[in-house]
Scaffold this motif. Structure first.
Motif, PDB file in Angstrom:
ATOM      1  N   GLU A 121       0.857  -1.195   0.000  1.00 49.75           N
ATOM      2  CA  GLU A 121       0.000   0.000   0.000  1.00 49.75           C
ATOM      3  C   GLU A 121       0.889   1.239   0.000  1.00 49.75           C
ATOM      4  N   GLN A 123       1.201   4.908   1.081  1.00 46.01           N
ATOM      5  CA  GLN A 123       0.563   5.756   2.074  1.00 46.01           C
ATOM      6  C   GLN A 123       1.240   7.122   2.124  1.00 46.01           C
ATOM      7  N   SER A 124       0.644   8.092   1.451  1.00 45.38           N
ATOM      8  CA  SER A 124       1.098   9.472   1.472  1.00 45.38           C
ATOM      9  C   SER A 124       2.473   9.657   0.832  1.00 45.38           C
ATOM     10  N   ASP A 125       3.524   9.202   1.514  1.00 44.46           N
ATOM     11  CA  ASP A 125       4.879   9.419   1.000  1.00 44.46           C
ATOM     12  C   ASP A 125       5.777   8.198   1.166  1.00 44.46           C
ATOM     13  N   HIS A 126       5.181   7.039   1.442  1.00 45.42           N
ATOM     14  CA  HIS A 126       5.999   5.839   1.623  1.00 45.42           C
ATOM     15  C   HIS A 126       5.178   4.592   1.303  1.00 45.42           C
ATOM     16  N   TRP A 127       5.883   3.476   1.191  1.00 45.84           N
ATOM     17  CA  TRP A 127       5.228   2.200   0.949  1.00 45.84           C
ATOM     18  C   TRP A 127       5.103   1.393   2.233  1.00 45.84           C
ATOM     19  N   GLN A 128       3.946   0.788   2.416  1.00 49.93           N
ATOM     20  CA  GLN A 128       3.769  -0.201   3.475  1.00 49.93           C
ATOM     21  C   GLN A 128       3.723  -1.572   2.823  1.00 49.93           C
ATOM     22  N   SER A 137       7.611  -0.535   6.643  1.00 51.19           N
ATOM     23  CA  SER A 137       7.465   0.705   5.885  1.00 51.19           C
ATOM     24  C   SER A 137       8.791   1.139   5.287  1.00 51.19           C
ATOM     25  N   LYS A 139      10.517   4.234   2.401  1.00 58.22           N
ATOM     26  CA  LYS A 139      10.304   5.393   1.531  1.00 58.22           C
ATOM     27  C   LYS A 139      10.263   4.976   0.066  1.00 58.22           C
ATOM     28  N   GLN A 253       5.396   5.354  -8.759  1.00 56.62           N
ATOM     29  CA  GLN A 253       5.525   6.206  -7.575  1.00 56.62           C
ATOM     30  C   GLN A 253       6.435   5.572  -6.521  1.00 56.62           C
ATOM     31  N   ASN A 254       7.635   6.149  -6.344  1.00 57.33           N
ATOM     32  CA  ASN A 254       8.568   5.697  -5.316  1.00 57.33           C
ATOM     33  C   ASN A 254       8.925   4.211  -5.415  1.00 57.33           C
TER      34      ASN A 254
END
Length: 369
Positions: A121, A123-128, A137, A139, A253-254
């Motif tokens: 997932e 989440q805002s600015d990082h991956w879970q 978690s 980045k 994304q990231n």
């Protein structure tokens, strides 16, 4: 919160982990299987990978092959010494992959093996990254979970086209055999390869064009019996290959995808370890640069792989499309040429590029198509 989570502890994941940890980044490698783990694979590694590392791979090398031998339906052999500064490395993937991860751990990377990823997932600015052993978690995320892993699909990339291969490990007294063998006549649209190890032979068979099902086990058995190898007690393993099929986007994304998850396998030879490690190295640099503030770093990763590897693979794909459709002719006018086997060896060793020879080879083969 890790700087980067890497899913998969194969050659791509281990390489990425080493280079990121060496840069001082906090890295977590998540691997589904407990390490060391068996991986069906011929285990031929180009010595060209050594230039990307600052440690000695000797502990992970089972033996080396300095000669290539090719046959057509187990006859009409052609053999050539590689003539390269360093022979092709022959490795067992359980040893090789684990050794690479251990080098990453020595630089500070963390490992969670025997840990299956169940979902991801953003989440805002990082991956879970959710696993059966909890959530982690990061980045950034590097997906290096192989040809059949779910990460590429979860990240929104198009479905990878898989081709199947089958391998068998046959215990034998190899007596210092340093010959890598390639048999082109037993398999439709592909070939069979036999790589010596210190105490066994790794024999694999696969097709590279077309979709006709084949009895790989029968082909492996016939090959082993011809050589007097004991196939009866050996276990065969079916595995997938993701062949390069044109330039592609490898970032989102990231996150980036690397190794076989990125369909990086050579469509002519089936080589996968060197390109996987190449993408792992580039992926690590992209994440490092992105963490340092370069917003275009991940896009540059896609561009670099397409330009530096994809250009070569475009030639390999053209060559495969002609050679494997007319393998008998290809063997006679291609493989049997005095310099052909040596050039093939140099390509496998990273001493020669497809772009240097494929154009002429295709020109020789095309009139017969």
């Amino acid at each position: 919160m890790y700087d980067c989570i890497i899913v998969g502890a194969g050659p791509a994941g281990g390489t990425a982990a080493y280079h990121l940890a060496k840069q001082g980044r906090s890295v977590l490698v998540i691997e589904k299987e407990p390490l060391p783990r068996y991986k069906a694979c011929g285990g031929g590694v180009s010595p060209a990978i050594a230039q990307w590392f600052d440690f000695d791979f000797s502990p992970a090398i089972s033996t080396k092959a300095d000669t290539i031998r090719c046959t057509w339906k187990m006859a009409d052999p052609v053999e050539s010494a590689l003539g390269t500064p360093e022979p092709v490395w022959m490795v067992k993937r359980d040893v090789f992959d684990h050794f690479l991860v251990q080098q990453a751990q020595s630089k500070g990377a963390e490992l969670k093996d025997n840990t299956e990823v169940t979902g991801i997932e953003f989440q805002s600015d990082h991956w879970q990254v959710n696993t059966k052993n909890g959530a982690f978690s990061g980045k950034y995320l590097i997906a290096a979970d192989g040809a059949k892993g779910p990460m590429a699909k979860w990240l929104g990339f198009k479905e990878r086209k898989l081709r199947l291969a089958e391998s068998v490990e046959v215990s034998a007294n190899t007596s210092g055999n340093q010959v890598a063998e390639f048999e082109f006549g037993l398999v439709k649209n592909g070939y069979l390869w036999n790589f010596p190890k210190a105490d066994s032979y790794s024999i694999s068979v696969g097709s590279f064009i077309g979709g006709d099902p084949q009895d790989y086990r029968k082909q492996l058995q016939e090959y082993c019996q011809t050589l007097g190898l004991d196939f009866k007690g050996a276990k065969t393993y079916t595995h997938a290959m993701c062949l390069w099929n044109g330039n592609q986007t490898l970032h989102t994304q990231n996150a980036v995808i690397a190794g076989e998850a990125a369909a990086i396998v050579d469509p002519f030879t089936g080589e996968g370890i060197r390109p996987s490690m190449f993408t792992g190295m580039l992926a690590a640099d992209a994440v490092h640069q992105s963490l340092s503030g370069d917003r275009a770093a991940l896009e540059k990763y896609s561009d670099a792989v397409n330009e530096q590897w994809g250009t070569e693979m475009a030639w390999a794909q053209k060559l495969a499309g002609i050679f494997y459709r007319f393998p008998g002719v290809g063997y006679k006018v291609g493989v049997k040429r005095p310099t052909a086997v040596g050039m093939m060896g140099k390509i496998l060793c990273g001493e020669l590029r497809y772009g240097d020879v494929a154009g002429r080879a295709i020109k020789r083969l095309t009139p017969f198509g």
